[in-house]
Motif scaffolding. Structure first.
Motif, PDB file in Angstrom:
ATOM      1  N   TRP A   1      17.672  -7.803  16.588  1.00 41.90           N
ATOM      2  CA  TRP A   1      18.055  -9.192  16.872  1.00 41.90           C
ATOM      3  C   TRP A   1      18.867  -9.237  18.167  1.00 41.90           C
ATOM      4  O   TRP A   1      20.061  -9.556  18.145  1.00 41.90           O
TER       5      TRP A   1
ATOM      6  N   ASN B   1      23.950 -15.491  17.796  1.00 36.12           N
ATOM      7  CA  ASN B   1      22.700 -16.020  17.246  1.00 36.12           C
ATOM      8  C   ASN B   1      22.858 -17.424  16.678  1.00 36.12           C
ATOM      9  O   ASN B   1      21.988 -17.895  15.942  1.00 36.12           O
TER      10      ASN B   1
ATOM     11  N   CYS C   1      20.843 -10.137  21.477  1.00 33.29           N
ATOM     12  CA  CYS C   1      21.459 -11.364  21.975  1.00 33.29           C
ATOM     13  C   CYS C   1      22.464 -11.004  23.053  1.00 33.29           C
ATOM     14  O   CYS C   1      22.988  -9.882  23.088  1.00 33.29           O
TER      15      CYS C   1
END
Length: 215
Positions: free
Chosen positions: A102, A131, A104
């Motif tokens: 994920w 996020n 970021c």
């Protein structure tokens, strides 16, 4: 919730936050004493401190100086070698796994701002902020997962039945909610703990004759 699942590769199952010594010493012997011990850790000990660090890390995600300061404070605040290992090993593992799956900008910023070990609540908070996960939801989920891991350790150590473990988790839900609300309003100047027995447990765990957990 995927990040806070027992399946997420941070090794949370390896740590008991001193509960193993509390069982060994006779402080925790059944579901009721486990609940009382964990409620105190949540309201006055490491659980509360982690919640406050989580809040301030989430809010500092766009400020490199503030982010570095909270990351440094969180790494320095652990009261024992094993608690330091527990929070930083999980934090570093969480950071790497989440940057891979994920990615970021917030996690990249944390990496650039602070080159030391990353405490677990800081890592999760920065990922959540980066996020777009609201602080209230992220904090509640973090604390609920913390309690679930503590109870899982208690179930194996006392030992307790799985149903008793779930009763303890259910009984601690109001404490989780109250701790989250209090943490949202707590400044870093008011950060602190008063659970000396739990801190001693994390210190004495290191020299236990037999151990299942790393802390």
């Amino acid at each position: 919730m995927a990040w806070l699942s027992p399946a997420y590769p941070v090794g949370a199952f390896s740590y008991s936050s001193g509960i193993e010594w509390a069982v060994e010493s006779g402080d925790v012997t059944k579901a009721e004493t486990l609940k009382d011990w964990l409620a105190t850790m949540l309201t006055d000990g490491g659980g509360f401190c982690d919640a406050v660090l989580f809040v301030h890390a989430h809010r500092a995600v766009d400020d490199d100086n503030a982010l570095r300061g909270i990351a440094e404070l969180a790494a320095a605040l652990a009261p024992s070698k094993e608690r330091h290992l527990e929070t930083t090993a999980q934090g570093n593992a969480f950071t790497e796994a989440t940057r891979a799956a994920w990615p970021c900008a917030a996690l990249d910023r944390l990496k650039a701002a602070w080159d030391g070990p990353v405490a677990y609540p800081v890592a999760v908070a920065v990922a959540a902020a980066g996020n777009g996960i609201a602080i209230q939801s992220a904090l509640a989920a973090f604390l609920q997962a913390l309690v679930a891991n503590w109870v899982s350790a208690g179930v194996r150590l006392v030992p307790l039945g799985q149903t008793d473990g779930q009763r303890v988790i259910a009984a601690l839900e109001p404490v989780v909610a109250a701790t989250a609300r209090r943490a949202l309003e707590t400044s870093l100047d008011d950060l602190g703990a008063s659970t000396f027995r739990a801190d001693l447990a994390s210190l004495r765990h290191e020299t236990q004759y037999t151990r299942l957990f790393r802390s």
